[in-house]
Design a protein around this motif. Structure first.
Motif, mmCIF file in Angstrom:
data_model
loop_
_atom_site.group_PDB
_atom_site.id
_atom_site.type_symbol
_atom_site.label_atom_id
_atom_site.label_comp_id
_atom_site.label_asym_id
_atom_site.label_seq_id
_atom_site.Cartn_x
_atom_site.Cartn_y
_atom_site.Cartn_z
ATOM 1 N N PHE A 104 0.839 -1.194 0.000
ATOM 2 C CA PHE A 104 0.000 0.000 0.000
ATOM 3 C C PHE A 104 0.877 1.248 0.000
ATOM 4 N N PHE A 105 0.548 2.167 -0.899
ATOM 5 C CA PHE A 105 1.202 3.475 -0.959
ATOM 6 C C PHE A 105 0.310 4.466 -0.226
ATOM 7 N N LEU A 106 0.804 4.976 0.906
ATOM 8 C CA LEU A 106 0.023 5.854 1.771
ATOM 9 C C LEU A 106 0.796 7.143 2.019
ATOM 10 N N SER A 107 0.059 8.195 2.314
ATOM 11 C CA SER A 107 0.717 9.489 2.564
ATOM 12 C C SER A 107 0.090 10.188 3.765
ATOM 13 N N PRO A 108 0.222 9.614 4.967
ATOM 14 C CA PRO A 108 -0.275 10.296 6.172
ATOM 15 C C PRO A 108 0.646 11.477 6.492
ATOM 16 N N SER A 109 0.339 12.629 5.937
ATOM 17 C CA SER A 109 1.224 13.803 6.038
ATOM 18 C C SER A 109 1.688 14.018 7.481
ATOM 19 N N PRO A 110 3.003 14.245 7.674
ATOM 20 C CA PRO A 110 4.036 14.519 6.675
ATOM 21 C C PRO A 110 4.889 13.299 6.307
ATOM 22 N N TYR A 111 4.305 12.105 6.253
ATOM 23 C CA TYR A 111 5.078 10.899 5.996
ATOM 24 C C TYR A 111 4.658 10.249 4.687
ATOM 25 N N LEU A 112 5.644 9.776 3.935
ATOM 26 C CA LEU A 112 5.425 8.844 2.842
ATOM 27 C C LEU A 112 5.617 7.443 3.401
ATOM 28 N N GLU A 113 4.695 6.532 3.091
ATOM 29 C CA GLU A 113 4.795 5.166 3.610
ATOM 30 C C GLU A 113 4.441 4.160 2.530
ATOM 31 N N ILE A 114 5.182 3.061 2.508
ATOM 32 C CA ILE A 114 4.812 1.881 1.727
ATOM 33 C C ILE A 114 4.799 0.715 2.701
ATOM 34 N N ILE A 115 3.642 0.054 2.857
ATOM 35 C CA ILE A 115 3.511 -1.012 3.846
ATOM 36 C C ILE A 115 2.950 -2.270 3.190
ATOM 37 N N ASP A 116 3.257 -3.418 3.790
ATOM 38 C CA ASP A 116 2.739 -4.681 3.266
ATOM 39 C C ASP A 116 1.396 -5.015 3.915
#
Length: 624
Positions: A104-116
């Motif tokens: 999953f490509f997520l953007s909980p500002s101010p973070y960029l995250e890629i999680i399984d």
């Protein structure tokens, strides 16, 4: 006297309540009338054979809709990873039931995250600003916006590759970016135009500031090759009734998504017009308008339509989808919507409308089609849940929340890997190991770059798998590292878990982590040998190709329950035939064929199986 006053107040209270009820009913009727005016709504006639088929499909989809209205949270699944920073927003997984593979490509500002699917990150980075639209593009770039005007492209090592621009007096608009396999791209731009609105509507401001929008297309070298401006093609009065045209500043069309359609033309979502517009890519002419005041379509099986929508997309089955924020519905609920459009006769059949826990999000949201047919729905500004993955039969495969509010504009899911470092295998199977014994195997980590890479951490959530390598360890340029892994089970069962190889560093002074996963598996149980008997095929099945995405070859498998004439073809997004893989008579059984795309450009392709009365289409992605 007291009795009289008491009676008087009671009657006054009752009259007030009745008046309020009357106002609510009147308001509901007015909103319903407003929605009806936006398009015609009819139901399919049962005496039409062609409609009868669609009606049965719609009945099945209505079951899907009901199933997707989750009334309570399912079994909670969470992953403990104490080595991660405490400030990092990690999700809570409310349900996980065989979700599609990917990250999953997520953007909980101010973070960029890629999680399984387990909630374990393979990438995070803190950036300065409010993030919009963290996405994986067809050329392999990872892109995101920082509000209000910056747009960045990263390579698969998460290094800055380029900034995306607009021109002709427009600044970049943060709502959507579509990069094609050759590196060309579509991006929205916006500008402020002064307009004398007093000549258009009574009470209009003679110096009104119109926020105008345009879609611009750039070639791989950054040259503008196409531009489509809102004010050139819409009337200012096309906006919905909630836009006050007498105010000083007017947010006009508010473009928020673009889709390159299967015929090469463009689908544009204009939120403040409640409209999807199809545009001829060669001439810029409007082909049709769907929704809003200028709706040209008849809605079938849908008395709502859509309002203040986001994320127009074309699915592999030919239907279009969008995220209906539902601002102007009688009951404000947001939903993922799918329509089957007849673009000749201008009908729009509602195929699917998916709600979740009475969620209403005033803005944002998306619907994405997975290669296996599942739908990943992002619920916009809602954080509990953030996203839901729904299967083709309407059950919930995955449901994810944050523990507190984080704004994620859209969410996506892809099968992605970093190339900061690579491994010789994506999985390692230890077979059977009984309790009290252990087995040692190894993986090799490669650094194929001209700079050194440091591995700071190995993480596995199951202590049955361990490595003896001490960290940090540096892999020199164009060198490799052998990592021994021991499987030593302490309890009976079957094991499958990710082994995370992590590079932890910094970006612009803020901590970041880039990881690659290897799936480890093993068991303490007896492993049954495969039966030599041929299994019985009970139904026609076209399987998802594997691997997907792929480069340059992939395997396509299918099953047929009886002898049939079959045809298996591959075609591109324009509907052009790319290759005939199978064409002839086949006995009942399971079949696999290798598709090599060495001579094809990166992009989305479709493969279609015709066998007797059975037809199925699936999507695959070639990334070079």
């Amino acid at each position: 006297m007291k009795s009289f006053l008491k009676t008087f107040h009671m009657r006054r209270m009752v009259n007030t309540i009745l008046l309020l009820i009357g106002i609510l009913i009147l308001y509901s009727n007015l909103i319903q009338a407003q929605n009806i005016q936006k398009g015609q709504y009819i139901y399919p006639a049962n005496d039409s054979s062609s409609f009868a088929v669609n009606h049965r499909l719609l009945d099945r989809q209505k079951t899907v809709i009901n199933k997707a209205r989750i009334s309570s949270k399912s079994l909670s699944v969470s992953v403990s990873d104490t080595s991660l920073p405490t400030y990092l927003p990690l999700p809570t997984i409310n349900k996980s039931d065989n979700p599609s593979p990917g990250y999953f490509f997520l953007s909980p500002s101010p973070y960029l995250e890629i999680i399984d699917n387990e909630g374990t990150p393979v990438f995070y980075r803190k950036v300065n600003g409010i993030i919009y639209d963290f996405d994986l593009q067809l050329d392999g770039e990872l892109t995101y916006f920082i509000y209000p005007v910056n747009c960045y492209g990263l390579d698969s090592s998460l290094n800055l590759e380029r900034n995306f621009i607009t021109t002709n007096g427009y600044t970049p608009d943060v709502h959507d970016l579509r990069v094609l396999p050759d590196g060309s791209y579509y991006i929205f731009g916006k500008r402020v135009v002064t307009k004398d609105m007093s000549k258009i509507i009574p009470g209009g401001n003679p110096n009104a500031q119109i926020i105008d929008g345009a879609l611009q297309e750039f070639d791989p070298s950054g040259n503008l090759i196409f531009e489509w401006d809102a004010l050139d093609h819409y009337k200012i009065t096309d906006v919905d009734t909630e836009i006050d045209l007498t105010q000083l500043q007017i947010d006009f069309a508010h473009f928020n998504s673009v889709e390159i359609d299967s015929d090469g033309n463009l689908l544009i979502s204009a939120r403040n017009l409640d409209e999807i517009t199809k545009v001829d890519h060669k001439t810029g002419d409007i082909i049709w308008r769907f929704g809003g005041k200028n709706n040209q379509f008849t809605f079938i099986n849908d008395n709502l339509g859509f309002s203040r929508q986001h994320d127009i997309r074309r699915f592999s089955n030919g239907n279009i989808s969008l995220f209906d924020n539902g601002d102007y519905h009688p009951l404000q609920l947001s939903s993922a919507v799918e329509y089957k459009l007849d673009e000749v006769n201008k009908t729009a059949i509602l195929v699917n409308r998916i709600y979740h826990d009475n969620i209403y999000t005033v803005t944002e949201g998306s619907v994405e089609e997975m290669p296996n047919g599942n739908r990943v729905i992002s619920w916009g500004q809602n954080w509990d849940p953030v996203l839901t993955e729904v299967t083709t039969d309407g059950s919930i495969a995955y449901d994810l929340s944050y523990q507190s509010y984080y704004d994620t504009y859209r969410a996506f899911k892809y099968q992605w890997k970093t190339n900061l470092f690579t491994t010789n295998s994506d999985s390692l199977n230890f077979g059977k190991v009984t309790i009290g014994n252990s087995m040692l195997k190894q993986i090799t980590v490669f650094n194929r770059h001209d700079t050194a890479v440091t591995i700071n951490e190995f993480y596995c959530s199951d202590m049955s798998f361990i490595t003896s390598i001490k960290v940090p360890v540096t892999i020199q340029p164009n060198d490799s590292l052998v990592v021994p892994i021991t499987f030593k089970p302490t309890q009976n069962g079957t094991f499958k878990v990710s082994f995370n190889i992590r590079n932890i560093g910094s970006y612009n002074g803020a901590e970041q982590m880039i990881a690659r996963q290897v799936i480890l598996s093993g068991t303490t149980n007896d492993i049954s040998s495969l039966s030599s008997q041929t299994s019985t095929v009970g139904q026609y099945i076209l399987y998802q190709n594997s691997p997907n995405p792929f480069n340059p070859s992939t395997v396509i498998s299918y099953s047929i329950p009886s002898a049939s004439n079959i045809k298996l073809i591959v075609y591109n997004t324009l509907g052009q035939l790319v290759k005939v893989l199978e064409n002839g008579y086949k006995n009942a059984g399971n079949y696999s064929i290798n598709f090599n795309a060495t001579d094809l450009p990166s992009g989305i392709y479709f493969y279609k199986l015709d066998a007797g009365q059975y037809t199925e289409v699936k999507k695959m992605i070639l990334i070079k």
